[in-house]
Motif scaffolding. Structure first.
Motif, PDB file in Angstrom:
ATOM      1  N   ILE A   1      -8.082   8.879  -8.571  1.00  0.00           N
ATOM      2  CA  ILE A   1      -9.025   7.764  -8.398  1.00  0.00           C
ATOM      3  C   ILE A   1      -8.420   6.698  -7.497  1.00  0.00           C
ATOM      4  O   ILE A   1      -9.058   6.213  -6.551  1.00  0.00           O
ATOM      5  CB  ILE A   1      -9.412   7.174  -9.769  1.00  0.00           C
ATOM      6  N   THR A   2      -7.169   6.330  -7.769  1.00  0.00           N
ATOM      7  CA  THR A   2      -6.493   5.359  -6.906  1.00  0.00           C
ATOM      8  C   THR A   2      -6.313   5.911  -5.504  1.00  0.00           C
ATOM      9  O   THR A   2      -6.455   5.190  -4.505  1.00  0.00           O
ATOM     10  CB  THR A   2      -5.136   4.977  -7.511  1.00  0.00           C
ATOM     11  N   GLY A   3      -6.008   7.214  -5.413  1.00  0.00           N
ATOM     12  CA  GLY A   3      -5.872   7.835  -4.097  1.00  0.00           C
ATOM     13  C   GLY A   3      -7.157   7.784  -3.305  1.00  0.00           C
ATOM     14  O   GLY A   3      -7.149   7.514  -2.098  1.00  0.00           O
ATOM     15  N   ALA A   4      -8.290   8.051  -3.969  1.00  0.00           N
ATOM     16  CA  ALA A   4      -9.584   7.984  -3.286  1.00  0.00           C
ATOM     17  C   ALA A   4      -9.886   6.562  -2.832  1.00  0.00           C
ATOM     18  O   ALA A   4     -10.398   6.337  -1.722  1.00  0.00           O
ATOM     19  CB  ALA A   4     -10.688   8.489  -4.209  1.00  0.00           C
ATOM     20  N   LEU A   5      -9.558   5.585  -3.675  1.00  0.00           N
ATOM     21  CA  LEU A   5      -9.796   4.185  -3.333  1.00  0.00           C
ATOM     22  C   LEU A   5      -8.996   3.772  -2.107  1.00  0.00           C
ATOM     23  O   LEU A   5      -9.529   3.199  -1.146  1.00  0.00           O
ATOM     24  CB  LEU A   5      -9.436   3.311  -4.530  1.00  0.00           C
ATOM     25  N   LEU A   6      -7.696   4.069  -2.109  1.00  0.00           N
ATOM     26  CA  LEU A   6      -6.850   3.692  -0.977  1.00  0.00           C
ATOM     27  C   LEU A   6      -7.173   4.519   0.266  1.00  0.00           C
ATOM     28  O   LEU A   6      -7.083   4.023   1.395  1.00  0.00           O
ATOM     29  CB  LEU A   6      -5.383   3.853  -1.347  1.00  0.00           C
TER      30      LEU A   6
END
Length: 391
Positions: A66-71
């Motif tokens: 999720i954090t990877g998709a956001l960044l």
């Protein structure tokens, strides 16, 4: 005619203007509010969505996506933002960013599966990237050149408050079974910049007469690399300090708070000092201070060493934040400088934890923090070269 000639000398000569130009007018204040709102929306859910995914049964790797998709969405938008602003203007870019950041968040009000969280996070990242570049470019455009560093320091305060307040507030609310409240507030905050659009400049970037950027693409890349190296360390600290087993209880939270506060204050002070003495003069001591702060983390079992180290790192990092942005604006147009600065921030912030995690799996946290300090020192030759070229 002769009467006029005789009378003219008796008129008092106008006093030379000594007051500095006004720093914050309505358009700049609204730009600051737009930056504050978009950052609040972004940070409220940075930790909350992985928490919700884990509560629904996702493992740590899936939640980390999720954090990877956001960044990932953020970096893509920052890379494309300059073209969008050049074609459609600042106001259109900010409007698109606010819609992409806020509107998809409403889809998270009911508990959704991981795939929906990933998609929403990616789109929110696109929106945040556009908002950040547009707000940074507008800030630089609206500031008087002789007070630009001070104005960027004020932008640092506006950016620092959500990091201090919104991130822990989101986690606290979600932990008290009020995740829907966090999601709703994040959606409203993401859309809030739309209310400021009518008072903001809507045109495309144009060269500034008399204070245009100086050539130097290579120098701009060098400044971005200096900043990116320091954001590598910031990502490491924010991601791994709470996980260090050597730390006594409660020290990690206090240390992260100290870091955030000192970074915010030093960024503002760096702007004022940089306007007076030159921003390039601040880079070398700032890099050294940040590296020294990380070196203190060798003594993780000592709360005093950890708190002092985080204060020193935060002070150095805040100066690097402000000085690199101000120096980029001397080399590039506002939109390009903002895009490159934001891209360096997020790229370094994302890469650092990945490399740190691989290294500390074998060497441990004290050695990992020490190595991160060495990585920060690797920016010193570039800072020295920048000073030689400028001074």
């Amino acid at each position: 005619m002769s009467t006029f000639t005789q009378a003219a000398p008796s008129a008092p000569a106008p006093a030379p203007a000594t007051s500095r130009p006004r720093l914050v007018g309505r358009p700049l204040a609204l730009t600051f509010l737009a930056e504050f709102a978009s950052l609040t929306s972004f940070l409220l859910l940075v930790s909350v969505l992985p928490m919700l995914a884990a509560a629904d049964g996702a493992d740590s790797a899936a939640a980390g996506l999720i954090t990877g998709a956001l960044l990932g969405g953020t970096v893509i938008a920052e890379a494309a933002a300059t073209v969008a602003i050049r074609r459609f203007g600042y106001r259109a870019a900010l409007a698109a960013g606010a819609l992409l950041l806020g509107a998809p968040t409403l889809a998270l009000l009911p508990r959704e599966p991981l795939a929906i969280m990933l998609a929403v996070s990616f789109v929110r990242g696109l929106g945040f990237g556009l908002c950040g570049v547009a707000a940074g470019g507008l800030t630089a455009l609206l500031l008087p050149p002789e007070r630009r560093g001070e104005g960027l320091g004020l932008l640092g305060i506006v950016s620092g408050v959500p990091a201090i307040v919104a991130l822990p507030a989101g986690v606290w609310l979600a932990g008290h079974h009020q995740a829907t409240v966090v999601v709703a507030v994040a959606a409203v905050a993401g859309l809030a910049p739309l209310a400021a659009l009518r008072w903001l400049p809507g045109g495309r970037p144009r060269p500034r007469a008399g204070n245009g950027p100086v050539p130097g693409g290579g120098g701009a890349i060098r400044l971005a690399l200096i900043f990116a190296v320091c954001t590598v360390a910031a990502g490491v600290i924010d991601s791994f300090l709470p996980l260090a087993r050597e730390l006594p209880g409660g020290v990690a939270s206090a240390a992260l708070l100290v870091e955030a506060i000192t970074a915010t204050i030093s960024r503002w002070q760096a702007g004022r000092r940089g306007d007076r003495y030159g921003h390039v003069r601040l880079l070398i001591p700032a890099v050294v201070a940040a590296a020294a702060g990380l070196a203190a983390m060798i003594w993780l079992a000592s709360p005093a060493a950890v708190l002092a180290g985080m204060a020193l790192f935060g002070a150095g990092f805040g100066v690097v934040e402000n000085s690199t942005f101000a120096l980029l604006l001397e080399r590039l147009p506002e939109a390009k400088a903002s895009a490159l600065w934001n891209l360096a921030y997020d790229a370094g912030y994302g890469v650092g934890p990945v490399a740190f995690g691989l290294f500390t799996a074998h060497a441990g946290y004290p050695a990992g923090f020490a190595l991160t300090g060495v990585v920060v020192l690797a920016a010193l030759p570039a800072a020295l070269r920048e000073r030689r070229e400028r001074v």
